[in-house]
Design a protein around this motif. Structure first.
Motif, PDB file in Angstrom:
ATOM      1  N   GLU A 210       1.263  -1.665  -0.057  1.00  0.00           N
ATOM      2  CA  GLU A 210      -0.168  -1.415   0.163  1.00  0.00           C
ATOM      3  C   GLU A 210      -0.974  -2.158  -0.900  1.00  0.00           C
TER       4      GLU A 210
ATOM      5  N   ARG B 263     -10.234  -0.793   3.983  1.00  0.00           N
ATOM      6  CA  ARG B 263      -8.981  -0.399   4.634  1.00  0.00           C
ATOM      7  C   ARG B 263      -9.248  -0.139   6.104  1.00  0.00           C
TER       8      ARG B 263
ATOM      9  N   GLU C  70       2.476  -5.624  -7.245  1.00  0.00           N
ATOM     10  CA  GLU C  70       1.141  -5.222  -7.688  1.00  0.00           C
ATOM     11  C   GLU C  70       0.739  -5.981  -8.967  1.00  0.00           C
TER      12      GLU C  70
ATOM     13  N   ARG D 177       0.236  -9.047   0.693  1.00  0.00           N
ATOM     14  CA  ARG D 177       0.904  -7.730   0.677  1.00  0.00           C
ATOM     15  C   ARG D 177       2.389  -7.825   0.317  1.00  0.00           C
TER      16      ARG D 177
ATOM     17  N   GLN E 268      -0.599  -9.290  -8.042  1.00  0.00           N
ATOM     18  CA  GLN E 268      -1.966  -9.175  -7.490  1.00  0.00           C
ATOM     19  C   GLN E 268      -2.982  -9.013  -8.616  1.00  0.00           C
ATOM     20  N   ASN E 269      -2.625  -8.152  -9.564  1.00  0.00           N
ATOM     21  CA  ASN E 269      -3.559  -7.901 -10.675  1.00  0.00           C
ATOM     22  C   ASN E 269      -3.767  -9.157 -11.520  1.00  0.00           C
TER      23      ASN E 269
ATOM     24  N   SER F 297      -3.794  -2.232  -3.660  1.00  0.00           N
ATOM     25  CA  SER F 297      -4.397  -1.173  -4.483  1.00  0.00           C
ATOM     26  C   SER F 297      -5.913  -1.151  -4.317  1.00  0.00           C
ATOM     27  N   ASP F 298      -6.499   0.029  -4.657  1.00  0.00           N
ATOM     28  CA  ASP F 298      -7.961   0.157  -4.578  1.00  0.00           C
ATOM     29  C   ASP F 298      -8.644  -0.843  -5.507  1.00  0.00           C
TER      30      ASP F 298
END
Lengths: 701, 313
Positions: free
Chosen positions: B196, A80, B150, B146, B153-154, B198-199
């Motif tokens: 955003e 990030r 989500e 982005r 993305q996964n 994700s981690d």
């Protein structure tokens, strides 16, 4: 792994792994969520990158420009925008600061060499060094380099050798690895590690150098926790001989502290030297003397002259073998009647075997005969025991002949002395004889008629339990052992009743009776479903489990035994009883519920060893559900490599209440830290107070 | 190279080859760092550092997808597309993400009428680019990740991680057969109205940051992109263009990237040609400036001020 002058990172694969682990640990501390897979990826990608770009040197070494190194790691680790600056800061600290530190240390070493007008690879005779170190600043410089290992002494050739420039890389790496910025501090640190490794003989050969070094180490407040006792003792003795009292005392105090924590350490030490050092600094108290005697009974020869009173006090707390030796030594010097009285009353009955040949003018004839009879009986018991254990007929014959002597002496005693004229000493000896008779019966099968008698003498207390334990250990026949366990379980039952009654005297908080909350959804559904009498559902209060952690290290014996018995009294309130020392054991509930199993467990429980609070706390934290954690310990973590505070944080976080009961002597710093974490820490004054407090905790939970 | 003839029984693969093979235009893949850098310069007119290409190739070799992050106009998409194309030896697929992008749009869908007639069979299945890339062993550029959800993305991560696509309706698992199937994501963290990452997503990717290039590199890019037209612009004016661009990057809301620099210079050269000049002058640059640099009405004053400062008529 290092940064070269051309700003290139030079590393091997295994160094890279360690580096990445440390780097990621630091990055995590700064709030970056990094997983192990990212560490693995970073390593893989860096290696692939080096292979692709040709940054590989010989001998499986990689050499990559620092900027490339940074960019590659950043791509994998800093995901990030706000992590980029954190990453750069940490990496620069790790690599660039280390490089500058490396440069500084090398510069300082060279400065010291210049001051001494020496060069890498030089050799100077010892005689010349003696002249050189007369100048204080040069002595300082020389000793610093010697401690670092830049200068080494070759005793055979009689010269000091200065290391070659290539050789100092490993020394500098050590300093960088431990972030030692100051050369003197680095020298002391490396010296401390050297003292740990070097032989005693080396220390003896270079007494002055090692004493100077240890003095500097102490002055710089470096921890000497890892220094072995033997070396501390030698250094303390040398310091005393060289009239460096402060150093000697400091080291002696450490020794005394260690002996208190782990008495078995005495075994490794020369007792005469140890006593000499401790005596000179006035550190020989009853606890230390007991520890010394337990593991080195012959040390009594050095103690008998100056510490007779202390020996009398410590008699009850030392082991049987040591007791015998101490008693025989004490009786060789003149003793008052009171002293004799005290010795016999406090000594273990089995230790009376050493009183066989005593002759005392201040004892009357009947007392002398009775004591002699007791010693014969004790001896007979020992022979019988050996005969049973080793199945040796010789011992059996010896036991019979000694027992015959005992009977003769008793006949002589009863014929000469009328019972109603018994002195106090005779009464005590008679009691001991009764106990010895019980013990003797325990080694011959089909006994235990004397057990109720023992119970009668000592009452339902821990003293009886301890005596029964002794009888249990002495017994060889299974049937006898069973009888003893049965008798001990009776004592335990009575002790439990005592604990229960203890609660009635303990103050109890008056609390309002709370009504349970009504479960509206279920109740309405019920009303709608059954039109007649509606049932109102109420929330059920969740059970709270009590996890009891009991420290069974040597110093906690008294409290631990009570704690275990109290836990067995309130089994409904307790979910887990965990006893711990250097290891952790969960006591099964069936043991707590069955008095005979409980007694057997108590008899076989070995108190002593090291303490690992961290392990016990982690064990408690692992248990799921709502829980109250009660720990009974002196809070002294003696097993190294664990951090009990970290575990305590988890324990406090994971439990609804964390209570610690400590004896008067405990680690106050740790107790305060626990308090700040939110734990309730109670320091109890005595056993009664402890029993009341613990019983109250169980009752109220 | 296989053709659709080779898949008589595998209907999905046959469809993929029929539909997409002509698009990917296969050629010999380039797997060396220097080779990729040279071809990017020659064929794609891109100036990319060896370090960046080496890092991307390293990520491909350890089986990790790459995320290009940086401000707009820095060449993320073009560089990604170029590298993927050269690596696989086939033109890469580009998936421009949006919020409602889902697996049916990228993996495949069932034709409604055919599905009603034949059920969920391979015949009624319509393969989409991601599945096509996997079957054809080609690269995929997921643009502006982005902007996607989500879940999307996964789903992508699962496919990239395991290098396979499962289609339960067909009871089939499609596995990547070669090293050509690689994924590059692009994203601009400063862009508005985006989610955003994700981690979990970030943990799996290798992130490469794109920044504005230094002046000399940017000049080189302009030179490369203009080709023969470069002779129409003077060195002096190029220097002024770069100065304007740099100033706007610090002052304007819309920060022009190297793509804007190229577009501005190209437009000025075009205007000069139209006006029959041998070299583009201040007027040409001034006229071209606003249409290229002014992307937001709020920037009007700033852009005119900065442009007039250097190209005052």
């Amino acid at each position: 792994m290092r940064l070269t002058a051309k700003n290139e990172i030079l590393f091997k694969e295994e160094e890279l792994v360690n580096f990445l682990i440390k780097l990621c640990k630091e990055l995590r501390n700064k709030g970056m969520p990094l997983s192990i897979s990212e560490v693995e990826n970073a390593m893989k990608i860096l290696k692939t990158y080096c292979s692709l770009t040709g940054y590989i040197k010989e001998k499986e070494q990689y050499m990559v420009p620092f900027n490339d190194f940074k960019e590659v790691l950043k791509a994998v680790l800093a995901k990030r925008v706000n992590y980029e600056s954190v990453f750069e800061e940490v990496l620069n600290n790790f690599v660039l600061k280390k490089a500058s530190l490396r440069y500084k240390i090398v510069r300082d070493i060279e400065f010291n060499l210049k001051e001494l007008r020496l060069h890498y690879g030089d050799r100077i005779p010892v005689a010349k060094v003696k002249v050189l170190v007369k100048n204080p600043s040069k002595k300082q410089a020389f000793y610093t380099l010697w401690k670092l290992g830049v200068i080494k002494k070759d005793s055979r050739k009689g010269v000091f050798e200065i290391a070659r420039k290539e050789k100092i890389n490993s020394i500098v790496s050590k300093c960088v690895e431990h972030n030692l910025k100051d050369l003197n501090k680095a020298a002391n640190y490396i010296m401390l590690k050297n003292i740990q490794k070097c032989s005693l003989r080396r220390i003896k050969d270079e007494k002055d150098f090692y004493l100077d070094s240890i003095e500097d180490i102490i002055r710089n407040k470096l921890s000497i926790e890892d220094l072995p006792n033997t070396k501390i003792l030698e250094l303390s003795l040398y310091a005393f001989e060289k009239k460096r009292r402060n150093v000697s005392k400091f080291l002696a105090k450490i020794l005394a502290h260690r002996i208190l924590k782990a008495p078995s350490e005495v075994k490794t030490l020369d007792s005469s030297k140890l006593i000499k050092v401790l005596k000179e600094h006035d550190l020989l108290d009853s606890q230390i003397i007991a520890s010394i005697l337990n593991y080195n009974p012959k040390a009594v020869n050095e103690l008998i002259k100056d510490y007779r009173n202390t020996l009398l006090e410590t008699l009850s707390s030392i082991r049987l073998e040591s007791q015998r030796l101490v008693i025989s030594k004490l009786f060789k010097s003149p003793l008052s009647k009171n002293e004799i009285h005290k010795i016999i009353s406090t000594a273990n009955p089995r230790a009376l075997s050493s009183l066989e040949k005593i002759k005392y003018n201040n004892l009357n004839a009947s007392e002398q005969i009775l004591i002699k009879a007791a010693s014969k009986l004790a001896k007979a018991f020992e022979y019988y025991r050996k005969a049973f254990l080793e199945n040796n007929k010789g011992y059996y014959d010896m036991a019979n002949s000694v027992l015959e002597e005992y009977h003769n002496l008793m006949k002589q005693y009863s014929s000469t002395i009328p019972v109603h004229k018994m002195s106090e000493l005779e009464k005590i000896v008679t009691e001991k004889i009764d106990v010895l008779n019980a013990l003797l019966a325990s080694v011959s099968s089909g006994m235990s008629s004397n057990l109720p008698y023992i119970l009668k003498i000592y009452g339902a207390g821990f003293q009886t339990l301890h005596l029964l334990k002794e009888v249990y250990e002495a017994a060889v026949d299974d049937e006898v052992k069973k009888n003893i366990l049965h008798a001990a379980s009776m004592v335990v039952q009575r002790l439990k009743t005592k604990y229960r009654s203890c609660i009635t005297t303990a103050k109890r908080k008056k609390t309002k009776r709370k009504t349970a909350n009504m479960v509206i959804r279920d109740s309405i559904y019920n009303v709608l479903r059954f039109e007649e009498k509606p049932i109102v559902y109420q929330e059920r209060k969740k059970e709270v489990k009590v996890i009891l952690l009991v420290d069974v290290s040597g110093s906690m014996r008294e409290f631990a035994e009570h704690a275990i018995l109290i836990a067995s009294t309130f089994t409904k309130s307790i979910s887990d009883l965990i006893v711990f020392r250097e290891y952790v054991v969960k006591v099964p509930n069936r043991i707590l519920k069955n008095p005979i199993l409980l007694v057997e467990f108590l008899f076989n429980l070995k108190f002593g060893g090291w303490t690992n609070i961290a392990l016990a706390l982690s064990e408690a934290s692992r248990r799921k559900g709502r829980k109250v954690v009660v720990m009974i310990s002196d809070l002294k973590q003696t097993v190294k490599g664990y951090n009990p505070l970290d575990e305590a944080k988890y324990a406090v976080k994971g439990s609804i209440e964390f209570i610690v009961l400590t004896p008067p002597l405990h680690d106050e710093a740790f107790a305060n830290e626990l308090k700040t974490l939110g734990a309730k820490v109670y320091a109890v004054n005595n056993v009664e107070d402890f029993v009341r407090k613990l019983a109250y905790i169980f009752r109220s939970s | 190279m296989k053709t659709s003839e080779g898949f008589k029984e595998n209907v999905v693969e046959k469809k993929v080859y029929e539909t997409y093979l002509s698009i990917v235009e296969p050629f010999k893949p380039i797997r060396s760092v220097r080779g990729i850098v040279n071809r990017l310069r020659e064929d794609f007119k891109l100036i990319v550092s060896e370090k960046l290409v080496a890092l991307v190739v390293s990520a491909f070799l350890i089986g990790r997808p790459v995320l290009f992050e940086g401000p707009p106009g820095t060449g993320k998409t073009e560089v990604g597309y170029g590298i993927l194309t050269l690596w696989a030896g086939k033109k890469a697929f580009i998936l421009p993400c949006s919020e409602n992008y889902d697996e049916y749009r990228v993996i495949g869908d069932f034709h409604p009428l055919m599905a009603m007639k034949m059920g969920f069979t391979e015949e009624s299945f319509v393969p989409r680019p991601l599945l096509a890339a996997l079957v054809l062993d080609s690269g995929v550029l997921v643009d502006e990740i982005r902007r996607s959800s989500e879940e999307f993305q996964n789903m992508l991560l699962d496919i990239v991680d395991k290098r396979r696509i499962v289609i339960p309706e067909l009871k089939r698992v499609f596995k990547a057969k070669g090293e050509g199937f690689q994924v590059i994501f692009t994203s601009n963290p400063e862009d508005i109205a985006q989610g955003e990452l994700s981690d979990a997503f970030l943990r799996r990717v290798v992130r490469i940051k794109f920044t504005y290039p230094p002046e000399e590199v940017e000049k080189e890019i302009v030179k490369l992109r203009l080709g023969e037209d470069y002779r129409l612009v003077s060195e002096d004016n190029i220097a002024k263009v770069l100065a304007v661009i740099n100033e706007l990057r610090s002052k304007a809301l819309h920060k022009p990237g190297p793509a804007d620099t190229v577009a501005w210079t190209q437009m000025a050269a075009g205007l000069a040609k139209l006006r029959g000049k041998r070299k583009a002058d201040i007027r040409d640059f001034y006229d071209a400036a606003f249409s290229v640099l002014l992307k937001r009405s709020e920037d009007e004053d700033v852009v005119s001020m900065v442009v007039e400062k250097y190209f005052k008529r």
